[in-house]
Design a protein around this motif. Structure first.
Motif, PDB file in Angstrom:
ATOM      1  N   LEU A 164     -24.311  18.138 -39.269  1.00 26.56           N
ATOM      2  CA  LEU A 164     -25.225  17.217 -39.979  1.00 26.56           C
ATOM      3  C   LEU A 164     -26.504  17.012 -39.166  1.00 26.56           C
ATOM      4  O   LEU A 164     -27.620  17.105 -39.689  1.00 26.56           O
ATOM      5  N   LEU A 165     -26.314  16.769 -37.880  1.00 30.19           N
ATOM      6  CA  LEU A 165     -27.451  16.515 -36.992  1.00 30.19           C
ATOM      7  C   LEU A 165     -28.363  17.744 -36.908  1.00 30.19           C
ATOM      8  O   LEU A 165     -29.587  17.631 -37.024  1.00 30.19           O
ATOM      9  N   ILE A 166     -27.750  18.922 -36.734  1.00 29.38           N
ATOM     10  CA  ILE A 166     -28.560  20.155 -36.637  1.00 29.38           C
ATOM     11  C   ILE A 166     -29.390  20.303 -37.901  1.00 29.38           C
ATOM     12  O   ILE A 166     -30.592  20.565 -37.859  1.00 29.38           O
ATOM     13  N   SER A 167     -28.738  20.109 -39.082  1.00 30.31           N
ATOM     14  CA  SER A 167     -29.459  20.299 -40.354  1.00 30.31           C
ATOM     15  C   SER A 167     -30.612  19.320 -40.483  1.00 30.31           C
ATOM     16  O   SER A 167     -31.708  19.684 -40.903  1.00 30.31           O
ATOM     17  N   ILE A 168     -30.348  18.056 -40.132  1.00 34.13           N
ATOM     18  CA  ILE A 168     -31.394  17.045 -40.343  1.00 34.13           C
ATOM     19  C   ILE A 168     -32.534  17.210 -39.335  1.00 34.13           C
ATOM     20  O   ILE A 168     -33.704  17.094 -39.684  1.00 34.13           O
ATOM     21  N   VAL A 169     -32.193  17.545 -38.093  1.00 32.85           N
ATOM     22  CA  VAL A 169     -33.234  17.672 -37.061  1.00 32.85           C
ATOM     23  C   VAL A 169     -34.079  18.933 -37.300  1.00 32.85           C
ATOM     24  O   VAL A 169     -35.312  18.884 -37.239  1.00 32.85           O
ATOM     25  N   PHE A 170     -33.408  20.061 -37.586  1.00 31.38           N
ATOM     26  CA  PHE A 170     -34.157  21.318 -37.716  1.00 31.38           C
ATOM     27  C   PHE A 170     -34.602  21.620 -39.154  1.00 31.38           C
ATOM     28  O   PHE A 170     -35.339  22.568 -39.381  1.00 31.38           O
ATOM     29  N   THR A 179     -37.039  28.578 -51.082  1.00 36.43           N
ATOM     30  CA  THR A 179     -35.627  28.837 -51.304  1.00 36.43           C
ATOM     31  C   THR A 179     -35.046  29.492 -50.044  1.00 36.43           C
ATOM     32  O   THR A 179     -35.711  29.532 -49.013  1.00 36.43           O
ATOM     33  N   MET A 180     -33.821  29.956 -50.102  1.00 34.56           N
ATOM     34  CA  MET A 180     -33.102  30.528 -48.950  1.00 34.56           C
ATOM     35  C   MET A 180     -32.756  29.467 -47.895  1.00 34.56           C
ATOM     36  O   MET A 180     -32.540  29.775 -46.722  1.00 34.56           O
ATOM     37  N   GLY A 181     -32.710  28.195 -48.317  1.00 34.02           N
ATOM     38  CA  GLY A 181     -32.299  27.123 -47.395  1.00 34.02           C
ATOM     39  C   GLY A 181     -30.852  27.293 -46.943  1.00 34.02           C
ATOM     40  O   GLY A 181     -30.416  26.628 -45.997  1.00 34.02           O
ATOM     41  N   GLY A 182     -30.124  28.177 -47.621  1.00 32.89           N
ATOM     42  CA  GLY A 182     -28.738  28.459 -47.217  1.00 32.89           C
ATOM     43  C   GLY A 182     -28.655  28.975 -45.787  1.00 32.89           C
ATOM     44  O   GLY A 182     -27.622  28.811 -45.127  1.00 32.89           O
ATOM     45  N   ILE A 183     -29.754  29.568 -45.308  1.00 37.54           N
ATOM     46  CA  ILE A 183     -29.771  30.067 -43.913  1.00 37.54           C
ATOM     47  C   ILE A 183     -29.497  28.895 -42.962  1.00 37.54           C
ATOM     48  O   ILE A 183     -28.763  29.018 -41.983  1.00 37.54           O
ATOM     49  N   MET A 184     -30.079  27.740 -43.328  1.00 34.87           N
ATOM     50  CA  MET A 184     -29.909  26.537 -42.496  1.00 34.87           C
ATOM     51  C   MET A 184     -28.434  26.098 -42.514  1.00 34.87           C
ATOM     52  O   MET A 184     -27.881  25.697 -41.484  1.00 34.87           O
ATOM     53  N   ILE A 185     -27.801  26.202 -43.701  1.00 35.79           N
ATOM     54  CA  ILE A 185     -26.382  25.800 -43.804  1.00 35.79           C
ATOM     55  C   ILE A 185     -25.538  26.742 -42.942  1.00 35.79           C
ATOM     56  O   ILE A 185     -24.693  26.296 -42.163  1.00 35.79           O
ATOM     57  N   ILE A 186     -25.790  28.052 -43.084  1.00 29.26           N
ATOM     58  CA  ILE A 186     -24.987  29.023 -42.329  1.00 29.26           C
ATOM     59  C   ILE A 186     -25.165  28.804 -40.825  1.00 29.26           C
ATOM     60  O   ILE A 186     -24.195  28.789 -40.062  1.00 29.26           O
ATOM     61  N   ALA A 187     -26.422  28.595 -40.406  1.00 26.92           N
ATOM     62  CA  ALA A 187     -26.675  28.423 -38.965  1.00 26.92           C
ATOM     63  C   ALA A 187     -25.972  27.172 -38.442  1.00 26.92           C
ATOM     64  O   ALA A 187     -25.287  27.227 -37.406  1.00 26.92           O
ATOM     65  N   SER A 188     -26.096  26.049 -39.156  1.00 28.44           N
ATOM     66  CA  SER A 188     -25.513  24.823 -38.595  1.00 28.44           C
ATOM     67  C   SER A 188     -23.989  24.865 -38.621  1.00 28.44           C
ATOM     68  O   SER A 188     -23.341  24.383 -37.683  1.00 28.44           O
ATOM     69  N   VAL A 238     -11.648  22.276 -38.712  1.00 28.61           N
ATOM     70  CA  VAL A 238     -12.896  22.097 -37.959  1.00 28.61           C
ATOM     71  C   VAL A 238     -14.050  22.755 -38.738  1.00 28.61           C
ATOM     72  O   VAL A 238     -15.140  22.179 -38.890  1.00 28.61           O
ATOM     73  N   PHE A 239     -13.784  23.955 -39.272  1.00 28.34           N
ATOM     74  CA  PHE A 239     -14.799  24.652 -40.079  1.00 28.34           C
ATOM     75  C   PHE A 239     -15.133  23.814 -41.321  1.00 28.34           C
ATOM     76  O   PHE A 239     -16.312  23.643 -41.660  1.00 28.34           O
ATOM     77  N   CYS A 240     -14.092  23.289 -41.990  1.00 31.01           N
ATOM     78  CA  CYS A 240     -14.333  22.485 -43.204  1.00 31.01           C
ATOM     79  C   CYS A 240     -15.180  21.256 -42.858  1.00 31.01           C
ATOM     80  O   CYS A 240     -16.086  20.883 -43.610  1.00 31.01           O
ATOM     81  N   GLY A 241     -14.886  20.646 -41.691  1.00 32.14           N
ATOM     82  CA  GLY A 241     -15.681  19.497 -41.255  1.00 32.14           C
ATOM     83  C   GLY A 241     -17.143  19.889 -41.087  1.00 32.14           C
ATOM     84  O   GLY A 241     -18.057  19.198 -41.559  1.00 32.14           O
ATOM     85  N   ALA A 242     -17.369  21.040 -40.437  1.00 31.19           N
ATOM     86  CA  ALA A 242     -18.747  21.515 -40.234  1.00 31.19           C
ATOM     87  C   ALA A 242     -19.421  21.760 -41.589  1.00 31.19           C
ATOM     88  O   ALA A 242     -20.615  21.468 -41.770  1.00 31.19           O
ATOM     89  N   MET A 243     -18.664  22.275 -42.555  1.00 33.84           N
ATOM     90  CA  MET A 243     -19.229  22.537 -43.885  1.00 33.84           C
ATOM     91  C   MET A 243     -19.650  21.232 -44.570  1.00 33.84           C
ATOM     92  O   MET A 243     -20.699  21.167 -45.218  1.00 33.84           O
ATOM     93  N   VAL A 244     -18.809  20.199 -44.430  1.00 37.18           N
ATOM     94  CA  VAL A 244     -19.154  18.906 -45.042  1.00 37.18           C
ATOM     95  C   VAL A 244     -20.438  18.380 -44.399  1.00 37.18           C
ATOM     96  O   VAL A 244     -21.370  17.945 -45.098  1.00 37.18           O
ATOM     97  N   GLY A 245     -20.515  18.455 -43.072  1.00 33.84           N
ATOM     98  CA  GLY A 245     -21.702  17.954 -42.371  1.00 33.84           C
ATOM     99  C   GLY A 245     -22.959  18.728 -42.755  1.00 33.84           C
ATOM    100  O   GLY A 245     -23.997  18.145 -43.080  1.00 33.84           O
ATOM    101  N   ALA A 246     -22.845  20.065 -42.758  1.00 36.12           N
ATOM    102  CA  ALA A 246     -24.011  20.898 -43.096  1.00 36.12           C
ATOM    103  C   ALA A 246     -24.413  20.672 -44.551  1.00 36.12           C
ATOM    104  O   ALA A 246     -25.607  20.655 -44.886  1.00 36.12           O
ATOM    105  N   GLY A 247     -23.412  20.476 -45.409  1.00 39.21           N
ATOM    106  CA  GLY A 247     -23.687  20.232 -46.834  1.00 39.21           C
ATOM    107  C   GLY A 247     -24.448  18.928 -47.024  1.00 39.21           C
ATOM    108  O   GLY A 247     -25.438  18.867 -47.765  1.00 39.21           O
TER     109      GLY A 247
END
Ligand code: 57M
Length: 358
Positions: free
Chosen positions: A34-40, A72-81, A238-247
């Motif tokens: 979540l933090l990575i997505s919001i900061v970057f 568009t292509m904001g999915g790159i941010m989701i994949i990275a975080s 842990v992966f699912c948690g990261a997905m919720v945060g990035a989402g």
């Protein structure tokens, strides 16, 4: 990585014992992503604008012209975080974590190729439907072929509500699971047509599967609830948690009026990963309830196209997928989005209640 580096030191430094707990690391994976997505996020959106990743808007649909040029292509941010956060918090010796990441990034690569041709190279069509489908099938087949070799994983199918009926599909499990992955990926892609419409239900579904994965990976809880126990998959929480945060982090910017769209790189990767965690948890059929919104959207397209062909041009909906129908009926975009979110929460709760209905 933190687990692999610091947990072994817990014999000397007692406080590091906390890294043993999947629940603890999942929550921190969520917060990190979540933090990575919001900061970057803002820098990423500026970069997408700079490289001219603006969305082209079709003329024949509901009026979305005001959205033309939205990056568009904001999915790159989701994949990275998600990737950074999972690498930080998960046990990197766990094969299921790596397989899940492979599916996520693999489906993302197919979507990226499509977006790149459409948006960056300005080719109207992107990848051909056939190339896209073959790419998705290749990633799904590779992942499932590896998965079914794992001794802890069985090719039995868990049927909701029937704890004693678990047919073994044997080799047929491979094509079956491929359909789940490719179907989920395309269903999320079809749903991604209004601000926050795909990412909202995705966050809900991933949170729901975080619970299913944790339960299935925990021998005692799985036995108590009579769900299939797959030893070792708990780490994928842990992966699912990261997905919720990035989402949630992506929704921060994708909320109406959106500053960025996820593109196919986002929708295909998220959908593929959702299908894969359902397969891992041995809740393949329950995915149809958890991801009910994605299923309704897909069904609306199947019905519309089928009826259109059968009747030589008549339609059931004003336009498919379903969200276009409601838009053309004049319902404001934000109302449609929030109602779909409500529906997704209800469906996830229904799915969770099946844990006790066996
Ligand atoms: C891609 N793409 C969005 C954005 C997003 C078989 C048929 C039903 C296929 C379907 C189709 O092509 N669907 C997949 C949908 C597009 O969004 C981009 O695509 C990415 C996802 N792949 O991340 O980059 C537009 O959606 C809007 N949007 C937002 N907010 C977001 O957060 O507002 C997206 C994300 C964006 C933006 O306007 O440009 C899309 O809808 O194009 N095709 C259709 O959906 C078409 N339906 C159709 O042809 N229906 C016929 C058939 C079934 C017989 C019918 O009912 O009669 C319509 N799509 C559009 N216009 N846009 C046709 C009219």
């Amino acid at each position: 990585m933190i687990y692999n580096l610091l947990y072994p030191l817990s014999t000397e430094i007692g406080v590091f014992n906390v890294f043993r707990y999947i629940t603890f690391r999942s929550v921190w994976a969520l917060l990190t992503a979540l933090l990575i997505s919001i900061v970057f996020g803002p820098a990423m959106i500026r970069w997408l604008r700079r490289i001219k990743c603006g969305q082209y808007i079709q003329e024949d649909g509901p009026a979305h012209q005001a959205k033309a040029g939205t990056p568009t292509m904001g999915g790159i941010m989701i994949i990275a975080s998600v990737t950074i956060s999972t690498l930080l918090w998960a046990d990197l010796s766990n094969p299921y974590v790596w397989l899940t990441m492979m599916v996520f990034v693999g489906f993302g690569a197919v979507g990226f190729a499509d977006d790149y041709l459409k948006v960056v190279k300005k080719r109207n069509m992107g990848l051909s439907a056939k190339a896209k489908f073959l790419g998705q099938c290749a990633v799904a087949a590779a992942a499932i072929a590896v998965l079914i070799q794992e001794p802890a994983y069985s090719t039995q199918l868990a049927v909701p509500f029937f704890k004693n009926f678990q047919p073994d599909l044997g080799w047929a499990y491979l094509p079956f699971a491929m359909i789940v992955l490719v179907g989920a990926s395309n269903a999320v892609n079809l749903t991604d047509g209004l601000d926050g419409l795909a990412i909202g239900p995705m966050v809900v579904a991933m949170a729901c599967f975080a619970i299913f994965i944790y339960v299935s990976g925990h021998a005692q809880i799985a036995t108590y609830l009579a769900v299939p126990n797959v030893q070792g998959i708990g780490e994928v929480t842990v992966f699912c948690g990261a997905m919720v945060g990035a989402g949630l982090g992506f929704l921060w910017f994708n909320a109406h009026p959106a500053q960025v769209f996820m593109g196919d790189v986002g929708s295909l990767s998220l959908g593929g990963a959702l299908g894969f965690v359902a397969v891992l948890a041995k809740q393949e059929l329950l995915l149809a309830i958890v991801g009910g919104v994605f299923v309704f959207e897909t069904l609306s397209v199947i019905l519309q196209v089928g009826y259109f062909k059968l009747t030589g041009g008549k339609r059931i909906f004003k336009m498919a997928p379903l969200h276009h129908h409601f838009e053309l009926k004049g319902i404001p975009e934000s109302k449609i989005i929030v109602r779909f979110w409500i529906l997704s929460i209800l469906m996830a709760l229904m799915a969770l209640s099946t844990l006790k209905l066996r």
